[in-house]
Design a protein around this motif. Sequence first.
Motif, mmCIF file in Angstrom:
data_model
loop_
_atom_site.group_PDB
_atom_site.id
_atom_site.type_symbol
_atom_site.label_atom_id
_atom_site.label_comp_id
_atom_site.label_asym_id
_atom_site.label_seq_id
_atom_site.Cartn_x
_atom_site.Cartn_y
_atom_site.Cartn_z
ATOM 1 N N ASN A 54 22.329 -30.944 7.993
ATOM 2 C CA ASN A 54 21.199 -31.187 8.465
ATOM 3 C C ASN A 54 20.991 -32.757 8.773
ATOM 4 O O ASN A 54 20.214 -33.210 9.599
ATOM 5 N N ASN A 215 18.183 -33.026 12.104
ATOM 6 C CA ASN A 215 17.279 -32.169 11.619
ATOM 7 C C ASN A 215 16.193 -32.855 10.692
ATOM 8 O O ASN A 215 15.330 -32.320 10.051
ATOM 9 N N ASP A 286 23.275 -22.089 13.131
ATOM 10 C CA ASP A 286 21.617 -21.735 13.083
ATOM 11 C C ASP A 286 21.514 -20.787 11.901
ATOM 12 O O ASP A 286 20.659 -21.193 10.855
ATOM 13 N N ASN A 290 19.716 -22.148 8.322
ATOM 14 C CA ASN A 290 18.380 -21.430 7.988
ATOM 15 C C ASN A 290 18.777 -20.292 6.919
ATOM 16 O O ASN A 290 18.059 -19.133 7.232
ATOM 17 N N SER A 450 13.213 -37.857 5.694
ATOM 18 C CA SER A 450 12.565 -37.209 6.693
ATOM 19 C C SER A 450 11.577 -37.678 7.487
ATOM 20 O O SER A 450 10.806 -38.671 6.643
#
Length: 546
Positions: A54, A215, A286, A290, A450
């Motif tokens: 990520n 991400n 993906d 996830n 983040s």
Amino acid sequence: MSTDYETADEQRLRELGYKQELKRELTSFTNFSVSFSVISILTGLSSLYGVGLNTGGPAVIIFGWIVVSFMTFLVALSMAEICSSYPVSSGLYFWSSRLAGDRGPFFAWITGWMNLVGEVAVTAGIDFGLAMLLCSVVSLGTGWVYERWHVVLVYWALLIVHASINTFAVKLIGILNTISVWVHIGGVIIILAVLAAKTPNKPTAEWVFTTFINNTGWDSPVYVALIGLLQSQFTMTGYDASAHMSEETKNSAVSSPVGILMAVGVSFVAGLAYLLALTFSIQDLDKVLNSSTGNAITQIFLDSVGQTGAILLLCILLLAQFFCGNASVTANSRMIYAFSRDNALPGSKYLHRIHPTLKVPVNAVWLAAFLAGLLGILHIINQYAFPAITSIATIALYISYVIPTFCRITYSRNTFERGPIHLGPFSTVIGAAACIWVAFITVLFVLPGSYPVTTQNMNWTIVILAAAVIFVLAYWQISAHKWFKGPQSNVDLEESQFHASDMDVKEKDVVVVPAPEVATAGPGHKTDIHEDADAKNAPGGDKTEL
């Protein structure tokens, strides 16, 4: 009967001010195996692989590992050089004391406490990663739905098991660490071979080496790539374990520094192979990012070899991480033992006691496990605690790694007494590069990972680390500066004189490159008796130069 190396090791230890109390049973290979087991590429790289995907993706994972490994090797070179001169279980903080002149006590205090904080956090990071993986594997095989508090209970149980092994089965530690080396190397080979043979749709080399994923919410790809180095840098920690095991290692002035360097070098090669095997096996990005399993590695294995094959491969990781956690408790307890031997910790008189039968610092072992266990509470409070723990471990350990190097290139640049392993004319340059790198990652890994930053996803590293630093400095200013004088000898003067004059130290030198003239220690570095002992065994021109 003692061998020549054991006699020389004991004399050198007495010259440095300590009695031989621990059993000196480790060989060069088993010393290396402790550090290699604590680094544990199958632990660090696996635990943070999803974070790496990520935060930069495949390109940052692969090239970040190469860059971090190179810079880490510079840090390890500087540590190895000092370890060769001062092979004591006190390790880093003893080095700082000897190399900082009149400011030795202060730098020893900071180094010791940062090393202790880092050791506790890295033990927590290792066993917590193991607990999460174990829960994931059990869930995969049984359908059990686990919660955060379940992970913490498993984590505490693992710490108890590792502390018990280090208390009651200390004779097995060398064997376990030797097995660990082959589990890590063999495990990488098995995983690489299985994934290469069974993965149906492999991505292209261009995808693996160029794909960048962000991400994090941050716009800057440079910033994201830099904070993505945490996966690699956290993995490359713990090789100071070779120094902490010096008083239990034969021919420690050579074996311990070589153990440090071998641990980093072998970890780089095996780690690169492991990362390539994983990344070339990603079929549905993906799905991996996830994953319903909560673990990127588990999903990669599932997609490649199915559920049964995935469980078998994950068992290799579980075994490697178990050995890693055990070795970390060993190294952590030895650091506590050495630091308390010099009265630097509350309750020192209890913590440095060696059990008369087990010959183990039992109280230090269980304190190491207890302190690591406290960090598990953070995961119950906040699900983002694990990355913060890994950041704390990385920063605190690396600060303690380079303080002795900083002292050597500033306070003892012309007076440092080289051991059998040294860097010759490159010593200062390599040391300066190591210090700059650690200063850089110290700032880097306290930055938020983040965006937008919230109370839940913020990087709590800066808060926890700042609290630790404030406590250590306040403790020093209020009290410790009055009584802490650095490492204290537990050998009386007459005994030291007897051994320094009666024993004949035999050194094993290997000539690689002729070494320059070695300067003798300046005032404040040793007592007269130590200077006499060093003069008798002064390093010549035929030393092993790295």
